[in-house]
Motif scaffolding. Structure first.
Motif, PDB file in Angstrom:
ATOM      1  N   ALA A 121      -7.129  17.168 -17.123  1.00  0.00           N
ATOM      2  CA  ALA A 121      -6.909  18.565 -17.519  1.00  0.00           C
ATOM      3  C   ALA A 121      -7.927  18.995 -18.572  1.00  0.00           C
ATOM      4  CB  ALA A 121      -5.493  18.739 -18.053  1.00  0.00           C
ATOM      5  N   LEU A 122      -8.268  18.084 -19.461  1.00  0.00           N
ATOM      6  CA  LEU A 122      -9.268  18.383 -20.486  1.00  0.00           C
ATOM      7  C   LEU A 122     -10.626  18.645 -19.840  1.00  0.00           C
ATOM      8  CD1 LEU A 122      -9.131  18.522 -23.588  1.00  0.00           C
ATOM      9  CD2 LEU A 122     -10.005  16.183 -23.647  1.00  0.00           C
ATOM     10  N   GLN A 123     -10.973  17.873 -18.831  1.00  0.00           N
ATOM     11  CA  GLN A 123     -12.245  18.069 -18.128  1.00  0.00           C
ATOM     12  C   GLN A 123     -12.253  19.410 -17.404  1.00  0.00           C
ATOM     13  OE1 GLN A 123     -13.044  14.651 -15.667  1.00  0.00           O
ATOM     14  NE2 GLN A 123     -12.759  13.215 -17.346  1.00  0.00           N
ATOM     15  N   ILE A 124     -11.117  19.811 -16.835  1.00  0.00           N
ATOM     16  CA  ILE A 124     -11.027  21.117 -16.173  1.00  0.00           C
ATOM     17  C   ILE A 124     -11.236  22.235 -17.193  1.00  0.00           C
ATOM     18  CG2 ILE A 124      -9.414  22.712 -15.048  1.00  0.00           C
ATOM     19  CD1 ILE A 124      -8.232  20.273 -13.608  1.00  0.00           C
ATOM     20  N   ALA A 125     -10.617  22.074 -18.370  1.00  0.00           N
ATOM     21  CA  ALA A 125     -10.746  23.097 -19.407  1.00  0.00           C
ATOM     22  C   ALA A 125     -12.186  23.294 -19.826  1.00  0.00           C
ATOM     23  CB  ALA A 125      -9.898  22.706 -20.620  1.00  0.00           C
ATOM     24  N   PHE A 126     -12.978  22.230 -19.761  1.00  0.00           N
ATOM     25  CA  PHE A 126     -14.383  22.322 -20.170  1.00  0.00           C
ATOM     26  C   PHE A 126     -15.321  22.526 -18.986  1.00  0.00           C
ATOM     27  CE2 PHE A 126     -12.727  20.060 -23.993  1.00  0.00           C
ATOM     28  CZ  PHE A 126     -13.078  21.043 -24.910  1.00  0.00           C
ATOM     29  N   GLY A 127     -14.766  22.973 -17.858  1.00  0.00           N
ATOM     30  CA  GLY A 127     -15.609  23.437 -16.776  1.00  0.00           C
ATOM     31  C   GLY A 127     -15.728  22.567 -15.548  1.00  0.00           C
ATOM     32  N   PRO A 176      -4.689  34.934 -22.338  1.00  0.00           N
ATOM     33  CA  PRO A 176      -5.669  35.473 -23.292  1.00  0.00           C
ATOM     34  C   PRO A 176      -6.376  34.394 -24.114  1.00  0.00           C
ATOM     35  CG  PRO A 176      -3.687  36.812 -23.309  1.00  0.00           C
ATOM     36  CD  PRO A 176      -3.392  35.623 -22.448  1.00  0.00           C
ATOM     37  N   ALA A 177      -5.710  33.233 -24.266  1.00  0.00           N
ATOM     38  CA  ALA A 177      -6.336  32.150 -25.040  1.00  0.00           C
ATOM     39  C   ALA A 177      -7.429  31.444 -24.247  1.00  0.00           C
ATOM     40  CB  ALA A 177      -5.275  31.133 -25.465  1.00  0.00           C
ATOM     41  N   GLY A 178      -7.550  31.773 -22.946  1.00  0.00           N
ATOM     42  CA  GLY A 178      -8.587  31.151 -22.131  1.00  0.00           C
ATOM     43  C   GLY A 178      -8.373  29.656 -21.983  1.00  0.00           C
ATOM     44  N   PRO A 179      -9.459  28.894 -21.886  1.00  0.00           N
ATOM     45  CA  PRO A 179      -9.325  27.454 -21.664  1.00  0.00           C
ATOM     46  C   PRO A 179      -8.748  26.703 -22.858  1.00  0.00           C
ATOM     47  CG  PRO A 179     -11.617  28.015 -22.056  1.00  0.00           C
ATOM     48  CD  PRO A 179     -10.872  29.305 -21.943  1.00  0.00           C
ATOM     49  N   TRP A 180      -8.696  27.327 -24.020  1.00  0.00           N
ATOM     50  CA  TRP A 180      -8.257  26.601 -25.215  1.00  0.00           C
ATOM     51  C   TRP A 180      -6.775  26.260 -25.171  1.00  0.00           C
ATOM     52  CZ3 TRP A 180     -11.898  24.273 -27.507  1.00  0.00           C
ATOM     53  CH2 TRP A 180     -13.183  24.821 -27.515  1.00  0.00           C
ATOM     54  N   LEU A 181      -5.971  27.072 -24.505  1.00  0.00           N
ATOM     55  CA  LEU A 181      -4.563  26.709 -24.348  1.00  0.00           C
ATOM     56  C   LEU A 181      -4.435  25.473 -23.470  1.00  0.00           C
ATOM     57  CD1 LEU A 181      -1.597  27.227 -24.822  1.00  0.00           C
ATOM     58  CD2 LEU A 181      -1.613  28.875 -22.928  1.00  0.00           C
ATOM     59  N   LEU A 182      -5.254  25.409 -22.414  1.00  0.00           N
ATOM     60  CA  LEU A 182      -5.242  24.222 -21.574  1.00  0.00           C
ATOM     61  C   LEU A 182      -5.710  22.999 -22.356  1.00  0.00           C
ATOM     62  CD1 LEU A 182      -4.824  22.766 -18.936  1.00  0.00           C
ATOM     63  CD2 LEU A 182      -7.071  23.556 -18.163  1.00  0.00           C
ATOM     64  N   VAL A 183      -6.666  23.177 -23.250  1.00  0.00           N
ATOM     65  CA  VAL A 183      -7.112  22.062 -24.094  1.00  0.00           C
ATOM     66  C   VAL A 183      -5.929  21.517 -24.901  1.00  0.00           C
ATOM     67  CG1 VAL A 183      -8.518  21.429 -26.087  1.00  0.00           C
ATOM     68  CG2 VAL A 183      -9.517  22.790 -24.242  1.00  0.00           C
ATOM     69  N   LEU A 184      -5.149  22.434 -25.501  1.00  0.00           N
ATOM     70  CA  LEU A 184      -3.991  22.002 -26.297  1.00  0.00           C
ATOM     71  C   LEU A 184      -2.966  21.279 -25.431  1.00  0.00           C
ATOM     72  CD1 LEU A 184      -3.418  25.113 -28.611  1.00  0.00           C
ATOM     73  CD2 LEU A 184      -4.323  22.862 -29.262  1.00  0.00           C
ATOM     74  N   ILE A 185      -2.702  21.818 -24.237  1.00  0.00           N
ATOM     75  CA  ILE A 185      -1.738  21.183 -23.333  1.00  0.00           C
ATOM     76  C   ILE A 185      -2.244  19.820 -22.887  1.00  0.00           C
ATOM     77  CG2 ILE A 185      -0.576  21.367 -21.105  1.00  0.00           C
ATOM     78  CD1 ILE A 185       0.486  23.299 -23.177  1.00  0.00           C
ATOM     79  N   ALA A 186      -3.538  19.730 -22.575  1.00  0.00           N
ATOM     80  CA  ALA A 186      -4.127  18.466 -22.135  1.00  0.00           C
ATOM     81  C   ALA A 186      -4.010  17.402 -23.216  1.00  0.00           C
ATOM     82  CB  ALA A 186      -5.590  18.667 -21.747  1.00  0.00           C
ATOM     83  N   VAL A 187      -4.325  17.789 -24.445  1.00  0.00           N
ATOM     84  CA  VAL A 187      -4.186  16.850 -25.565  1.00  0.00           C
ATOM     85  C   VAL A 187      -2.729  16.431 -25.718  1.00  0.00           C
ATOM     86  CG1 VAL A 187      -4.370  16.603 -28.073  1.00  0.00           C
ATOM     87  CG2 VAL A 187      -6.233  17.672 -26.783  1.00  0.00           C
ATOM     88  N   GLY A 188      -1.821  17.395 -25.538  1.00  0.00           N
ATOM     89  CA  GLY A 188      -0.403  17.079 -25.621  1.00  0.00           C
ATOM     90  C   GLY A 188       0.045  16.092 -24.558  1.00  0.00           C
ATOM     91  N   LEU A 189      -0.453  16.240 -23.347  1.00  0.00           N
ATOM     92  CA  LEU A 189      -0.098  15.296 -22.289  1.00  0.00           C
ATOM     93  C   LEU A 189      -0.635  13.897 -22.586  1.00  0.00           C
ATOM     94  CD1 LEU A 189      -0.631  17.505 -19.097  1.00  0.00           C
ATOM     95  CD2 LEU A 189       1.526  16.898 -20.208  1.00  0.00           C
ATOM     96  N   MET A 190      -1.815  13.836 -23.174  1.00  0.00           N
ATOM     97  CA  MET A 190      -2.342  12.537 -23.569  1.00  0.00           C
ATOM     98  C   MET A 190      -1.502  11.938 -24.697  1.00  0.00           C
ATOM     99  SD  MET A 190      -6.480  12.822 -23.042  1.00  0.00           S
ATOM    100  CE  MET A 190      -6.827  13.561 -24.557  1.00  0.00           C
ATOM    101  N   LEU A 191      -1.023  12.786 -25.605  1.00  0.00           N
ATOM    102  CA  LEU A 191      -0.118  12.312 -26.650  1.00  0.00           C
ATOM    103  C   LEU A 191       1.165  11.756 -26.041  1.00  0.00           C
ATOM    104  CD1 LEU A 191      -0.403  15.094 -29.407  1.00  0.00           C
ATOM    105  CD2 LEU A 191      -1.277  12.745 -29.514  1.00  0.00           C
ATOM    106  N   LEU A 204      -1.328  23.689 -14.550  1.00  0.00           N
ATOM    107  CA  LEU A 204      -2.235  23.467 -15.673  1.00  0.00           C
ATOM    108  C   LEU A 204      -3.399  24.445 -15.639  1.00  0.00           C
ATOM    109  CD1 LEU A 204      -2.270  19.563 -15.768  1.00  0.00           C
ATOM    110  CD2 LEU A 204      -1.313  21.086 -17.499  1.00  0.00           C
ATOM    111  N   ARG A 205      -3.953  24.692 -14.454  1.00  0.00           N
ATOM    112  CA  ARG A 205      -5.064  25.635 -14.352  1.00  0.00           C
ATOM    113  C   ARG A 205      -4.636  27.052 -14.757  1.00  0.00           C
ATOM    114  NH1 ARG A 205      -9.345  23.347 -11.297  1.00  0.00           N
ATOM    115  NH2 ARG A 205      -8.706  21.373 -10.335  1.00  0.00           N
ATOM    116  N   SER A 206      -3.363  27.381 -14.546  1.00  0.00           N
ATOM    117  CA  SER A 206      -2.893  28.731 -14.883  1.00  0.00           C
ATOM    118  C   SER A 206      -2.977  29.003 -16.382  1.00  0.00           C
ATOM    119  CB  SER A 206      -1.449  28.921 -14.405  1.00  0.00           C
ATOM    120  OG  SER A 206      -0.544  28.146 -15.178  1.00  0.00           O
ATOM    121  N   PHE A 207      -2.986  27.969 -17.201  1.00  0.00           N
ATOM    122  CA  PHE A 207      -3.085  28.178 -18.644  1.00  0.00           C
ATOM    123  C   PHE A 207      -4.447  28.761 -19.039  1.00  0.00           C
ATOM    124  CE2 PHE A 207       0.240  24.806 -18.626  1.00  0.00           C
ATOM    125  CZ  PHE A 207       1.236  25.537 -19.257  1.00  0.00           C
ATOM    126  N   THR A 208      -5.462  28.550 -18.197  1.00  0.00           N
ATOM    127  CA  THR A 208      -6.787  29.113 -18.501  1.00  0.00           C
ATOM    128  C   THR A 208      -6.830  30.611 -18.247  1.00  0.00           C
ATOM    129  OG1 THR A 208      -7.656  28.708 -16.267  1.00  0.00           O
ATOM    130  CG2 THR A 208      -7.866  26.915 -17.872  1.00  0.00           C
TER     131      THR A 208
END
Length: 275
Positions: A43-49, A246-261, A239-243
């Motif tokens: 998910a983090l890789q998707i958030a970064f393109g 309005p927060a754009g990919p950064w919300l997905l970044v937070l969710i991705a980090v959370g899933l790794m946590l 997960l892609r819908s989080f991008t």
């Protein structure tokens, strides 16, 4: 034979099976941790393109399969998930750890979890055996939704299922925030720093996981309301819908980090969970 005799029999059976049950549970938590770590990383890789990745269980298994000794790791994950299913089944049969573990409500919840992890384990085994059992979660969600809608009162069935999934997600997040997992863990075996780390992973991971479930449930309700199965989403599309917020990919970044946590939290559960 009265209820007390049955209870004593269940406890005796659980004591005999305790070493195997404990090993199965800890292997299951470890396998779950690996999968969530990989899903979060994808998910983090998707958030970064990198949109070509598949951020769900199928994508995680594909990542494992592409690595050296990947087949061995896949089978290890399958064994761990089978262990998780068997542990939950043992809780349904013998009762869970804790003073209220013998209650019918607890047993039914454990039985439901056993069925869930049984399906997950089956899909991993199918993938490891080359049967392609862990394909896209999005395709599976759309197919299951379409089949359900073809049933009598199918629209209501999908809608209710979506509400249940959404409420389960909210419940997961609230339970994590309230640190309800404490009652299941051997807190006395942790140092102060370890306990702090467990709380960071438990709260952050639980909230992120719950949010994903809640949003997926919302998509199912929308699919039922509009009578359009294609609007149901699996984990990847959710997960892609989080991008698209309005927060754009950064919300997905937070969710991705959370899933790794949550993956790291699962490792902590493998070490400190009362079984």
């Amino acid at each position: 034979m009265n209820a007390s005799t049955l209870t004593r029999g269940s406890r005796a059976g659980k004591q005999k099976a305790a070493p195997a049950i404990e090993g199965a549970a800890r292997a299951g938590f470890t396998a779950r941790g690996v999968i969530y770590l990989l899903v979060g990383l994808l998910a983090l890789q998707i958030a970064f393109g990198d949109g070509g990745k598949q951020a769900d269980q199928g994508g995680a298994l594909q990542e494992v399969a592409g690595k050296p000794f990947g087949e061995v790791v896949l089978w290890a994950l399958a064994v761990g998930l089978v262990g998780m299913a068997l542990w939950r089944l043992s809780e349904a049969v013998f009762g869970a750890a804790g003073p209220d573990g013998d209650k019918a409500k607890k047993r039914l919840a454990s039985a439901a979890r056993a069925v869930f992890y049984g399906f997950v384990a089956y899909s991993v085994i199918s993938f490891a055996a080359g049967a392609g059992g862990s394909g896209s979660s999005d395709g599976k969600s759309r197919d299951a939704t379409a089949k359900a809608m073809d049933l009598p009162a199918g629209q209501w069935i999908v809608g209710v299922a979506g509400v249940v999934i959404g409420c389960a997600g909210v419940w997961m997040a609230v339970q994590a925030i309230r640190r309800k997992y404490h009652k299941h863990m051997r807190l006395g075996a942790m140092s102060h720093r370890v306990r702090q780390a467990v709380d960071v992973t438990g709260i952050g991971g639980g909230v992120s996981r719950g949010l994903v479930f809640a949003v997926a449930g919302g998509f199912a309700v929308r699919a039922a309301w509009d009578y359009e199965p294609d609007k149901a989403k699996g984990m990847d599309d959710t997960l892609r819908s989080f991008t698209e917020t309005p927060a754009g990919p950064w919300l997905l970044v937070l969710i991705a980090v959370g899933l790794m946590l949550f993956g790291l939290f699962s490792f902590a559960m493998a070490r400190y969970r009362k079984v």
